[in-house]
Design a protein around this motif. Structure first.
Motif, PDB file in Angstrom:
ATOM      1  N   ALA A  42      -5.529  -0.663  -4.966  1.00  0.00           N
ATOM      2  CA  ALA A  42      -5.194  -2.085  -4.865  1.00  0.00           C
ATOM      3  C   ALA A  42      -4.212  -2.261  -3.712  1.00  0.00           C
ATOM      4  O   ALA A  42      -3.313  -1.432  -3.519  1.00  0.00           O
ATOM      5  N   ILE A  59      -1.876  -5.382  -1.518  1.00  0.00           N
ATOM      6  CA  ILE A  59      -1.365  -6.749  -1.472  1.00  0.00           C
ATOM      7  C   ILE A  59      -1.685  -7.346  -0.104  1.00  0.00           C
ATOM      8  O   ILE A  59      -1.305  -6.783   0.927  1.00  0.00           O
ATOM      9  N   SER A  94       2.459 -11.070   0.637  1.00  0.00           N
ATOM     10  CA  SER A  94       3.572 -10.975  -0.307  1.00  0.00           C
ATOM     11  C   SER A  94       4.626 -12.016   0.025  1.00  0.00           C
ATOM     12  O   SER A  94       4.906 -12.296   1.195  1.00  0.00           O
ATOM     13  N   TYR A 101       8.325 -10.103  -8.101  1.00  0.00           N
ATOM     14  CA  TYR A 101       7.149  -9.345  -8.524  1.00  0.00           C
ATOM     15  C   TYR A 101       5.959  -9.777  -7.673  1.00  0.00           C
ATOM     16  O   TYR A 101       5.794 -10.948  -7.337  1.00  0.00           O
ATOM     17  N   ASN A 102       5.132  -8.802  -7.332  1.00  0.00           N
ATOM     18  CA  ASN A 102       3.932  -9.101  -6.561  1.00  0.00           C
ATOM     19  C   ASN A 102       2.948  -9.871  -7.426  1.00  0.00           C
ATOM     20  O   ASN A 102       2.688  -9.515  -8.578  1.00  0.00           O
ATOM     21  N   ASP A 103       2.383 -10.900  -6.850  1.00  0.00           N
ATOM     22  CA  ASP A 103       1.427 -11.730  -7.563  1.00  0.00           C
ATOM     23  C   ASP A 103       0.060 -11.058  -7.518  1.00  0.00           C
ATOM     24  O   ASP A 103      -0.481 -10.820  -6.436  1.00  0.00           O
ATOM     25  N   PRO A 104      -0.538 -10.711  -8.663  1.00  0.00           N
ATOM     26  CA  PRO A 104      -1.848 -10.065  -8.637  1.00  0.00           C
ATOM     27  C   PRO A 104      -2.912 -10.908  -7.974  1.00  0.00           C
ATOM     28  O   PRO A 104      -3.929 -10.386  -7.520  1.00  0.00           O
ATOM     29  N   SER A 157      -3.837  -9.857  -4.351  1.00  0.00           N
ATOM     30  CA  SER A 157      -4.233  -8.475  -4.129  1.00  0.00           C
ATOM     31  C   SER A 157      -5.747  -8.333  -4.216  1.00  0.00           C
ATOM     32  O   SER A 157      -6.439  -9.144  -4.843  1.00  0.00           O
ATOM     33  N   GLN A 162       0.899   0.381  -8.628  1.00  0.00           N
ATOM     34  CA  GLN A 162       0.286  -0.842  -8.111  1.00  0.00           C
ATOM     35  C   GLN A 162      -0.557  -0.598  -6.851  1.00  0.00           C
ATOM     36  O   GLN A 162      -1.007  -1.558  -6.238  1.00  0.00           O
ATOM     37  N   THR A 166      -0.616   2.108 -14.193  1.00  0.00           N
ATOM     38  CA  THR A 166       0.316   1.318 -13.385  1.00  0.00           C
ATOM     39  C   THR A 166      -0.396   0.375 -12.429  1.00  0.00           C
ATOM     40  O   THR A 166       0.258  -0.274 -11.619  1.00  0.00           O
ATOM     41  N   PRO A 187      -2.669  -2.967 -11.224  1.00  0.00           N
ATOM     42  CA  PRO A 187      -2.782  -4.358 -11.678  1.00  0.00           C
ATOM     43  C   PRO A 187      -4.056  -4.549 -12.480  1.00  0.00           C
ATOM     44  O   PRO A 187      -5.044  -3.821 -12.287  1.00  0.00           O
ATOM     45  N   LYS A 216      -9.719  -8.129 -12.097  1.00  0.00           N
ATOM     46  CA  LYS A 216     -10.119  -9.535 -12.119  1.00  0.00           C
ATOM     47  C   LYS A 216     -11.559  -9.644 -12.595  1.00  0.00           C
ATOM     48  O   LYS A 216     -12.414  -8.858 -12.204  1.00  0.00           O
TER      49      LYS A 216
END
Length: 516
Positions: free
Chosen positions: A48, A50, A53, A59-62, A65, A163, A510, A512, A515
């Motif tokens: 995965a 990103i 960012s 926190y990273n927004d899924p 990504s 992540q 760990t 994300p 989807k």
């Protein structure tokens, strides 16, 4: 109700061609009707990245990504029922045996295997019936056909990049309960995996080297001090303009191969370049293994750098030769400073899979001193020489079966060849990950004596492994390789090196969430 998976004599980690056997233990508190009990041996390579960012967001927004999930291993074993008839189980303990054999290569590159084991569009797969027949339901393999794959040996278990990337292997059991409002029961356990190494050459008489010459700078003349008897004598017997010059080289056997949990087969050689009598000393040494993990998702890539210090020695005083050595005399540094230091057991072997690759470099840093610390008459001059091996392979140390190596070599030597013009084979792409666009295949010869048949055009609306009718292109799927066919009847020795790899194979992922 409780579910448990008990493995038979589990080793520290599994490898290719191993047999994995065990039992599914079910404890029921009341009568239950069970339709199917399915055990799966799975391996996943997940990545995965990103895309964008926000520095204001902690926190990273899924949602920003992109991710890829490759099913590198997928084998199914139906432990119950044998006749496809659901039965009611009474309260108590029930056991069901299963067994798998770990293959050599990944499965996701083979469209035929994906459709046969997983099914396409939710229909078909391991139950020979999918949703329409009496067989059990497996995962939908059409997602795997949408991704770009490479054929390779199964990669090792890998974590440590939250992540971003991980490779995990596990055994999963699914108990299917007939009924609309009844939920299936699931349970899984993780496994550690370390692949067998490729065949090595019988002789390694050649050496790869990294070398660097260096000449010390002339010393700054000290202010002459007079004593009661006159001026103090000079400290340089070779004259004020003569300085030591050395060439230090680090050498490894060629091809440059390191082995997990084994010492580095390194040699350090110093060569005298100037006719001086003063000695040069090795005062410090550091040997570090640098790993580069290439994380790829579609056309995006990120490289993570990791350093393992294999050996570090300070406050040394090793003279590089003697004062009476002639020019061009070579002196091999004693390996006592690094001979007993093994590679850390967290170093994974080099590998390349569909969306992940690990390669290594070896860095050797030395400090050389002209004059030693503590001398009252001379100020020591210290230099630092870095030497780098830019291409080093790390092998697992698990030898492949001798029968498999012999069979593959025999098959390669006796393979028929056709006369024709020589074709140069291009190496990996310049970005170092080898995931560049694949070359188009040459035109196939016609069986009717006519002009060559050009390669089939690819419909941009469909992935390369799917035809316009949404079915796998079986005509293009290669047959099983010779080594895969031979490996079905072979096993690997139980002598295994120490390996950590995944610190907690049953820890939560760990990565994300996927989807849908």
């Amino acid at each position: 109700m409780s579910i448990r998976i008990a493995l038979d004599k589990p080793p520290e980690f599994y490898t290719n061609l191993d047999f994995i056997s065990g039992r599914v233990i079910i404890v029921l508190q009341r009568p239950e009707t069970i339709g199917n009990i399915i055990v799966k041996l799975e391996g996943e390579s997940r990545t995965a990245l990103i895309l964008r960012s926000d520095p204001r967001n902690e926190y990273n927004d899924p949602a920003n990504s992109v991710a890829e999930n490759h099913k590198i291993l997928y084998r199914v074993f139906q432990v119950y029922p044998d006749d496809g008839v659901a039965l009611s189980f009474q309260p108590g303990l029930h056991e069901f045996k299963f067994d798998f054999k770990v293959p050599l290569n990944n499965i996701c590159h083979d469209a035929r295997a994906i459709s046969a084991v997983m099914g396409i569009g939710g229909v078909g797969g391991g139950g020979n019936g999918g949703l329409l027949g009496k067989g059990f339901r497996t995962m939908d393999g059409s997602k795997q056909l949408m991704l770009a794959h490479v054929k390779s040996t199964l990669p090792p278990s890998l974590t440590g990049f939250p992540q971003q990337a991980e490779i995990r292997y596990y055994i999963k059991v699914t108990i299917q309960r007939p009924g609309i409002f009844k939920e299936n029961w699931r349970y899984q356990i993780g496994l550690k995996f370390l692949p067998i190494e490729p065949p090595r050459s019988d002789s390694q008489k050649q050496e790869a080297f990294a070398r660097r010459p260096f000449t010390f700078k002339p010393r700054t003349p000290l202010t002459a001090k007079r004593s009661f008897f006159g001026k103090m004598p000079s400290n340089n017997p070779d004259g004020p303009g003569t300085c030591p010059a050395v060439e230090v080289s680090a050498r490894l056997p060629f091809p440059s191969i390191l082995t997990c949990n084994e010492p580095v087969p390194l040699r350090l050689i110093a060569k005298k370049l100037a006719p001086v009598q003063e000695l040069v000393h090795l005062t410090a040494l550091e040997i570090a293994l640098v790993g580069f993990t290439h994380v790829r998702v579609a056309n995006f890539e990120k490289v993570e750098r990791t350093v393992w210090v294999v050996a570090s020695a300070l406050h040394l005083s090793i003279p590089l030769g003697s004062a009476t050595d002639a020019v061009d005399t070579e002196f091999e540094v004693p390996n006592t400073a690094w001979a007993t230091h093994r590679l850390p057991n967290t170093v994974a072997p080099s590998f390349r899979t569909c969306n992940l690759m690990r390669r290594y470099e070896l860095e050797v840093k030395m400090s050389l001193s002209w004059g030693l610390q503590g001398s009252r008459s001379v100020m020591p001059q210290i230099i630092s020489l870095p030497l780098t091996f830019s291409k080093v392979e790390v092998f697992s140390g698990i030898k492949p079966p001798a029968a498999l190596v012999s069979a593959v070599n025999t098959n390669t030597a006796t393979a028929p060849t056709t006369a024709g013009p020589s074709v140069s084979v291009a190496g990996p792409s310049s970005n170092g990950n080898g995931n560049g666009p694949a070359p188009r295949p040459p035109p196939r010869p016609s069986t009717t004596g006519g002009p060559p048949i050009p390669p089939r055009a690819t419909d941009p609306l469909y992935p390369p492994q799917l035809g316009p009718d949404n079915t796998p292109a079986y005509d293009d799927a290669p047959p099983p390789s010779y080594d895969e066919a031979m490996a079905e009847s072979l096993t690997v020795s139980q002598d295994r090196p120490a390996y950590s790899g995944v610190t907690a194979e049953n820890a939560p992922s760990t990565m994300p969430p996927e989807k849908h």
